[in-house]
Scaffold this motif. Sequence first.
Motif, mmCIF file in Angstrom:
data_model
loop_
_atom_site.group_PDB
_atom_site.id
_atom_site.type_symbol
_atom_site.label_atom_id
_atom_site.label_comp_id
_atom_site.label_asym_id
_atom_site.label_seq_id
_atom_site.Cartn_x
_atom_site.Cartn_y
_atom_site.Cartn_z
ATOM 1 N N GLN A 162 29.955 3.024 -82.187
ATOM 2 C CA GLN A 162 31.275 2.447 -81.922
ATOM 3 C C GLN A 162 32.340 3.066 -82.820
ATOM 4 O O GLN A 162 33.446 3.389 -82.362
ATOM 5 C CB GLN A 162 31.262 0.937 -82.109
ATOM 6 N N LYS A 163 32.022 3.290 -84.089
ATOM 7 C CA LYS A 163 32.983 3.924 -84.990
ATOM 8 C C LYS A 163 33.314 5.339 -84.527
ATOM 9 O O LYS A 163 34.472 5.778 -84.605
ATOM 10 C CB LYS A 163 32.420 3.952 -86.415
ATOM 11 N N GLU A 164 32.310 6.043 -84.039
ATOM 12 C CA GLU A 164 32.553 7.418 -83.592
ATOM 13 C C GLU A 164 33.370 7.438 -82.293
ATOM 14 O O GLU A 164 34.188 8.347 -82.091
ATOM 15 C CB GLU A 164 31.220 8.137 -83.411
ATOM 16 N N LYS A 165 33.168 6.461 -81.439
ATOM 17 C CA LYS A 165 33.984 6.357 -80.231
ATOM 18 C C LYS A 165 35.445 6.080 -80.603
ATOM 19 O O LYS A 165 36.368 6.660 -80.002
ATOM 20 C CB LYS A 165 33.449 5.244 -79.321
ATOM 21 N N MET A 166 35.643 5.206 -81.576
ATOM 22 C CA MET A 166 37.001 4.906 -82.029
ATOM 23 C C MET A 166 37.666 6.147 -82.625
ATOM 24 O O MET A 166 38.831 6.446 -82.336
ATOM 25 C CB MET A 166 36.960 3.775 -83.068
ATOM 26 N N SER A 167 36.920 6.896 -83.438
ATOM 27 C CA SER A 167 37.466 8.111 -84.042
ATOM 28 C C SER A 167 37.811 9.146 -82.983
ATOM 29 O O SER A 167 38.827 9.857 -83.097
ATOM 30 C CB SER A 167 36.460 8.698 -85.038
ATOM 31 N N GLU A 168 37.004 9.209 -81.939
ATOM 32 C CA GLU A 168 37.262 10.173 -80.866
ATOM 33 C C GLU A 168 38.562 9.847 -80.144
ATOM 34 O O GLU A 168 39.361 10.751 -79.843
ATOM 35 C CB GLU A 168 36.091 10.183 -79.888
ATOM 36 N N LEU A 169 38.807 8.572 -79.887
ATOM 37 C CA LEU A 169 40.038 8.177 -79.207
ATOM 38 C C LEU A 169 41.258 8.399 -80.095
ATOM 39 O O LEU A 169 42.321 8.814 -79.614
ATOM 40 C CB LEU A 169 39.945 6.717 -78.771
ATOM 41 N N GLN A 170 41.122 8.139 -81.398
ATOM 42 C CA GLN A 170 42.230 8.420 -82.313
ATOM 43 C C GLN A 170 42.565 9.905 -82.317
ATOM 44 O O GLN A 170 43.748 10.292 -82.328
ATOM 45 C CB GLN A 170 41.859 7.985 -83.734
ATOM 46 N N HIS A 171 41.524 10.728 -82.277
ATOM 47 C CA HIS A 171 41.744 12.181 -82.288
ATOM 48 C C HIS A 171 42.409 12.646 -80.992
ATOM 49 O O HIS A 171 43.219 13.578 -81.003
ATOM 50 C CB HIS A 171 40.417 12.901 -82.495
ATOM 51 N N VAL A 172 42.076 11.973 -79.891
ATOM 52 C CA VAL A 172 42.725 12.280 -78.610
ATOM 53 C C VAL A 172 44.225 12.051 -78.735
ATOM 54 O O VAL A 172 45.050 12.902 -78.363
ATOM 55 C CB VAL A 172 42.133 11.423 -77.467
ATOM 56 N N SER A 282 30.496 2.664 -68.851
ATOM 57 C CA SER A 282 30.619 4.073 -68.472
ATOM 58 C C SER A 282 30.297 5.006 -69.630
ATOM 59 O O SER A 282 30.049 6.198 -69.426
ATOM 60 C CB SER A 282 32.044 4.359 -67.968
ATOM 61 N N SER A 283 30.320 4.481 -70.841
ATOM 62 C CA SER A 283 29.964 5.284 -72.008
ATOM 63 C C SER A 283 28.932 4.521 -72.847
ATOM 64 O O SER A 283 29.032 4.467 -74.076
ATOM 65 C CB SER A 283 31.205 5.589 -72.851
ATOM 66 N N ALA A 284 27.940 3.958 -72.169
ATOM 67 C CA ALA A 284 26.936 3.125 -72.831
ATOM 68 C C ALA A 284 26.165 3.918 -73.880
ATOM 69 O O ALA A 284 25.819 5.083 -73.678
ATOM 70 C CB ALA A 284 25.974 2.543 -71.802
ATOM 71 N N GLU A 316 27.064 -4.851 -75.052
ATOM 72 C CA GLU A 316 27.985 -3.749 -74.821
ATOM 73 C C GLU A 316 28.447 -3.714 -73.369
ATOM 74 O O GLU A 316 29.592 -3.351 -73.084
ATOM 75 C CB GLU A 316 27.293 -2.430 -75.190
ATOM 76 N N SER A 317 27.559 -4.090 -72.453
ATOM 77 C CA SER A 317 27.911 -4.056 -71.029
ATOM 78 C C SER A 317 28.982 -5.076 -70.675
ATOM 79 O O SER A 317 29.602 -4.993 -69.613
ATOM 80 C CB SER A 317 26.660 -4.296 -70.174
ATOM 81 N N ARG A 318 29.213 -6.065 -71.548
ATOM 82 C CA ARG A 318 30.237 -7.082 -71.307
ATOM 83 C C ARG A 318 31.556 -6.731 -71.980
ATOM 84 O O ARG A 318 32.479 -7.543 -72.003
ATOM 85 C CB ARG A 318 29.757 -8.450 -71.813
ATOM 86 N N GLN A 319 31.659 -5.543 -72.541
ATOM 87 C CA GLN A 319 32.849 -5.172 -73.300
ATOM 88 C C GLN A 319 33.749 -4.201 -72.532
ATOM 89 O O GLN A 319 33.265 -3.353 -71.779
ATOM 90 C CB GLN A 319 32.442 -4.532 -74.637
ATOM 91 N N THR A 320 35.045 -4.352 -72.744
ATOM 92 C CA THR A 320 36.051 -3.430 -72.214
ATOM 93 C C THR A 320 37.009 -3.086 -73.339
ATOM 94 O O THR A 320 37.437 -3.969 -74.095
ATOM 95 C CB THR A 320 36.836 -4.066 -71.052
#
Length: 327
Positions: A162-172, A282-284, A316-320
């Motif tokens: 989850q932290k890496e997903k957050m970092s990826e979006l910040q970098h975007v 979609s990014s499980a 995770e499947s219940r999260q957006t």
Amino acid sequence: MGDIRSKFGNVVDKAKELGGSVVEMAAETGGAVAGKVAAAGGTVAERAKEGARLAADAQLEARRRKYAPVFPDEFWSPDYDLPNMVIIEDEDKRKDIDVCEGAIGWLTKASNGVEILHLYHAFADESGLSFHPLVQMGAVYIRDPSGLDRFLDLESLYQVIQKEKMSELQHVAYCLGAKCCTLEMRETQVSDLKRGGQIKASAKKVGEGSGSGGVSADRSEQISEDRRMLFERRFSGSDEVSRPPLNWYKNDKEVNALIEMRCSDSPTNAIRDYVVNIDCRSSATLAQTRASEIDSALRGLKVSIGTSLQEECYRESRQTMVFTVLF
């Protein structure tokens, strides 16, 4: 009279000659038999020795199959099939087992077919494998599901991802020249509610008649949504943009659409803000079946990681995630 004695002497002499021949023949025959017996005895001894050797080899092979040691030459072989799960072990666990001498670990296979490499802690650095966040004795690691060449600690898998997903979006947002970006997590909560219940029962003592009883209850589900801000970042903003590298979101249509619009060469109709709703399915991090397989394998080994991957996967499947970018 003399003729009779002479004839009798001749008979005696013949008998002696014949007797000597019989003795010689007997000696020769006996010697041959003795030789054959000795030869047969040698064959039996050799067969017994060979049988003992084969039995010892079979026992050794059975011990190797039981302990399944992995040796350096096997591990470093180009065609070695490295399992997707690794447990860091104390080498002292098997120091007194002869077939494990010189090994760097051992291999186990769960009842559901999942293979696990038990790697000695002393060999972890030399192995060349990358363990994240760090190598710990007794920790269980899985090959990074995103495809990166590393093994992640299962106990903190979902938090790390989850932290890496957050970092990826910040970098975007940063690469696209954003002035501000926020990420909000929305999680659906489902709880059972007992709206009302009525319990009725009647009974009579044995011999007093029949008894009857009944239980009835009405239940319902309450669905709520938990919202929390994961981050808010501000930048100076820029019209010079670059395409950000994507890992977890390389197949996400909304994120890719944002990149395409911002990187477009068209000088008109430039976007000023963009909201991306990311369904976490979609990014499980792990597929449900994979999470279930790993949980089952660990139960079979009686290994606990302090969490259930299947439960984490279901949550995770219940999260957006709502990703908002301002330019």
